[in-house]
Enzyme design. Structure first.
Site, PDB file in Angstrom:
ATOM      1  N   GLU A 224      36.057  17.454  13.037  1.00 39.40           N
ATOM      2  CA  GLU A 224      37.184  18.247  12.834  1.00 39.40           C
ATOM      3  C   GLU A 224      37.838  18.927  13.889  1.00 39.40           C
ATOM      4  O   GLU A 224      39.085  19.086  14.128  1.00 39.40           O
ATOM      5  CB  GLU A 224      36.682  19.350  11.712  1.00 39.40           C
ATOM      6  CG  GLU A 224      36.741  18.687  10.289  1.00 39.40           C
ATOM      7  CD  GLU A 224      35.494  18.013   9.811  1.00 39.40           C
ATOM      8  OE1 GLU A 224      34.515  17.824  10.598  1.00 39.40           O
ATOM      9  OE2 GLU A 224      35.199  17.484   8.796  1.00 39.40           O
TER      10      GLU A 224
ATOM     11  N   HIS B 188      32.800  23.167  -1.045  1.00 39.54           N
ATOM     12  CA  HIS B 188      33.811  22.308  -1.225  1.00 39.54           C
ATOM     13  C   HIS B 188      34.909  22.894  -2.126  1.00 39.54           C
ATOM     14  O   HIS B 188      35.472  22.056  -3.051  1.00 39.54           O
ATOM     15  CB  HIS B 188      33.095  20.757  -1.750  1.00 39.54           C
ATOM     16  CG  HIS B 188      32.608  20.195  -0.719  1.00 39.54           C
ATOM     17  ND1 HIS B 188      31.196  20.719  -0.406  1.00 39.54           N
ATOM     18  CD2 HIS B 188      33.068  19.061   0.052  1.00 39.54           C
ATOM     19  CE1 HIS B 188      30.878  19.664   0.567  1.00 39.54           C
ATOM     20  NE2 HIS B 188      31.678  18.742   0.784  1.00 39.54           N
TER      21      HIS B 188
END
Lengths: 326, 326
Positions: free
Chosen positions: A61, A130
């Site tokens: 990321e 999530h």
């Protein structure tokens, strides 16, 4: 009747339109290529634009967003995908320290025209890492523009504005809306950043909503309409720039304000909206400002618990009834 | 401004150019120390005395259009690439003549027209950004290469791994230049790093890794030139480890007392300016007297530049608001 498209399809459609228009647009992200993205939001792009412009990355990321920054500074318009918005924390240095401050710290010499897209929000049982609604994280950083569409047409129109913007944009796609359907957008459709929409007109109470809470607000408004109450629903579309003029105009009509947000109450964007209305619109109000937001807890997994934490239509209806009875 | 910077960059290709620029960097850093002691420099500042050969070698090897990202110990790199002493000192004392108009400060020097994109204040943040610039070059086929200058401390952050890995799999035109000055802030490298040569880490990414004498400007220039040539010929990235030393502590609040007795003296015997002077004298390019005269001239110019910078106006208050978004 206009063509109908899903919110999910609108994402790839919106990106494709910009990629056809501007050869400097390049997409980066995990599994966005032949796989079409884990949420299938980039389906078809690899086949049309190929590996030079639709770039599958490793699970990195920091490199994805940091690299998007470097590419944006030097002639590319990157559209980077961070799979789940929770993972923005993995590259937060770039989103909090580097990207939003580059134009400022260089006195305007360096621009960072990029979009970071990410799947945001809960309600689907993905558990605490999530499922978060983290648009309030982004709101806390001056220098980012923050977009969160609620309808397929807005996804297309706001993606066009975001990709064309010379400023960095954090673009929140709500996971719970991917399967939702709506009219597609005409060719060339562009929704300017910072322009709220009145999703439903009414004169009795204003509901300010964003992304997933727009359909909740509309459903609640429908329910109250049966009792003769006309609720107005304002879809903010963007948190930065924040269109407070539309909110204040609505409150001027209705004198009552309910804010519905999926991020936690503590530090949620509704606090900023309430603060501006209290400051600039106090005399417009006939009742206290109310907020329906998520509980200040990590998102629990079990359905029965998750529904307790995030806003639901029932909670919005209850809050509206209490506000109207004030 | 651009014209003067380019002229200064071109000077590095003259026989005395590298010596002159290293002498200028040393004089500027010494002057900044004085300005700090006199209270003209707010916050902190990170001096690069001792590391001049790396900065000048990188600049001598790079093209004007190449992209350099650098550390917060970047005064020397900015001057080497072509920024003037007045622009660099002006930024460090927060004046309008500074390279970012006083909005950046010591750790945020910038000069896109000569490839400084920019210096980064977060350890290692510039690595993915350089990789992104290399990606833009690959996408646009611009022939541009990128150079990430970072310290040995940055070789232990996650973005180092993500950047080298991504640059290697995509064979991007980027050179990773590690200035190994033996200390990550106050901590000696042996306490933070299990390998004695960071260049060894290149093997993990299947890219070339070389140890370079970072005190010898000719060796630095040659190594960076070769790596850039490989990068431009689609040969992918290179990791270069420059063995060097900072004469000062980490920042202004650090006297460097953790260093073993005698270590500084040992490195002072391999001073990059003295080494270059020796080469010029031995090769018959200049006499010791001529070089001494050059150094005095440069010291006087730096004093004038500092006086000019201090006499320049502070930024107007309106500057505060105008650079956040475009």
């Amino acid at each position: 009747m206009a063509d109908v498209i899903t919110y999910r399809e609108a994402v790839s459609e919106g990106i494709a339109r910009e990629m056809r228009r501007d050869p400097s647009v390049v997409c980066l992200g995990e599994d966005i290529g032949a796989a079409g993205g884990v949420f299938k939001t980039t389906a078809g792009l690899f086949a049309e634009f190929g590996p030079d412009r639709i770039k599958d990355t490793p699970i990195s990321e920091q490199a994805i967003v940091g690299m998007a920054m470097g590419a944006a500074m030097t002639g590319v318009r990157p559209v980077a995908e961070i799979m789940f918005s929770d993972f923005l924390a993995c590259c937060w240095d770039y989103l909090a320290n580097e990207i939003p401050k580059m134009r400022y710290m260089t006195g305007g010499q360096v621009k960072v025209p990029l979009v970071v897209r990410t799947a945001n929000g809960g309600g689907l049982g993905f558990g605490a890492q999530h499922s978060q609604s983290v648009e309030n994280w982004a709101l806390a950083v001056p220098g980012l523009k923050v977009v969160a569409p609620a309808t397929p047409a807005d996804v297309i129109g706001l993606l066009a504005a975001a990709i064309r913007s010379d400023d960095p944009v954090l673009f929140f796609e709500h996971k719970g809306l991917f399967a939702s359907k709506g009219e597609t957008a005409p060719d060339g459709h562009l929704v300017p950043l910072g322009q709220a929409a009145v999703a439903r007109a009414g004169s009795d109470v204003t509901i300010v909503a964003l992304a997933s809470t727009v359909p909740l607000a509309l459903a609640a408004a429908d329910e109250l309409a049966e009792g003769g109450v006309a609720a107005e629903v304002v879809d903010l579309r963007c948190l930065v720039p924040l269109d407070m003029a539309t909110v204040l105009a609505s409150v001027g009509k209705t004198s009552r304000l309910l804010i519905v947000e999926e991020n936690p109450y503590q530090g949620g964007w509704g606090g900023t909206v309430a603060s501006v209305v209290a400051d600039e619109g106090f005399e417009l109000l006939d009742a206290p400002i109310r907020r329906v937001a998520a509980e200040c807890v990590p998102l629990p997994f079990a359905d029965v618990l998750e529904d307790q934490v995030i806003p639901t239509t029932a909670k919005v209806v209850a809050a509206l009834r209490s506000l109207l009875a004030y | 401004m651009t014209g003067e910077r380019r002229e200064r960059r071109a000077q590095l290709a003259t026989p005395l150019g590298p010596f002159e620029r290293m002498a200028e960097i040393r004089a500027v850093e010494e002057h900044i120390q004085l300005l700090f002691n006199e209270g003209h420099v707010r916050g902190s500042t990170h001096l690069s005395n001792g590391q001049e050969a790396v900065a000048v070698g990188v600049a001598a090897a790079a093209r004007l259009t190449d992209v350099v990202t650098c550390t917060y110990r970047g005064h020397g790199q900015a001057l080497a690439l072509g920024l003037t002493a007045k622009e660099v000192i002006g930024e460090i004392v927060g004046r309008t003549v500074g390279c970012a108009g006083g909005l950046g400060g010591s750790m945020h020097l910038v000069g896109p027209d000569v490839g400084l994109w920019p210096t980064f204040a977060i350890v290692g943040a510039g690595l993915p950004v350089a990789v992104g610039a290399a990606l833009a070059s690959q996408v646009n086929r611009s022939g541009r290469a990128a150079i990430a200058v970072f310290g040995d401390g940055a070789a232990n952050i996650g973005a180092f791994h993500e950047s080298l890995n991504l640059a290697a799999i995509w064979q991007l035109p980027v050179v990773f230049v590690c200035e190994n000055n033996l200390y990550g802030e106050y901590t000696r490298i042996q306490l933070s790093t299990p390998v004695s040569d960071l260049a060894d880490r290149a093997a993990g990414y299947a890219i070339p890794g070389l140890v370079v004498d970072g005190q010898d400007v000719a060796a630095v220039t040659a190594a960076v030139s070769e790596a850039l040539e490989r990068a431009r010929a689609d040969g992918g990235p290179t990791l270069l480890e420059m063995k060097t030393y900072r004469y000062s502590g980490h920042s202004k609040s650090d006297p460097g007392s953790y260093r073993p007795a005698g270590e500084l003296d040992q490195w002072l015997r391999r001073d990059p300016i003295t080494i270059e002077a020796g080469r010029l004298i031995d090769g018959g390019t200049a006499t010791a007297e001529q070089l001494a005269a050059v150094s005095s001239r440069i010291a006087a110019e730096v004093r004038r530049a500092a006086a000019d910078a201090l006499a320049a106006p502070q930024p107007a208050v309106a500057e505060m608001l105008i650079h956040v978004h475009g």
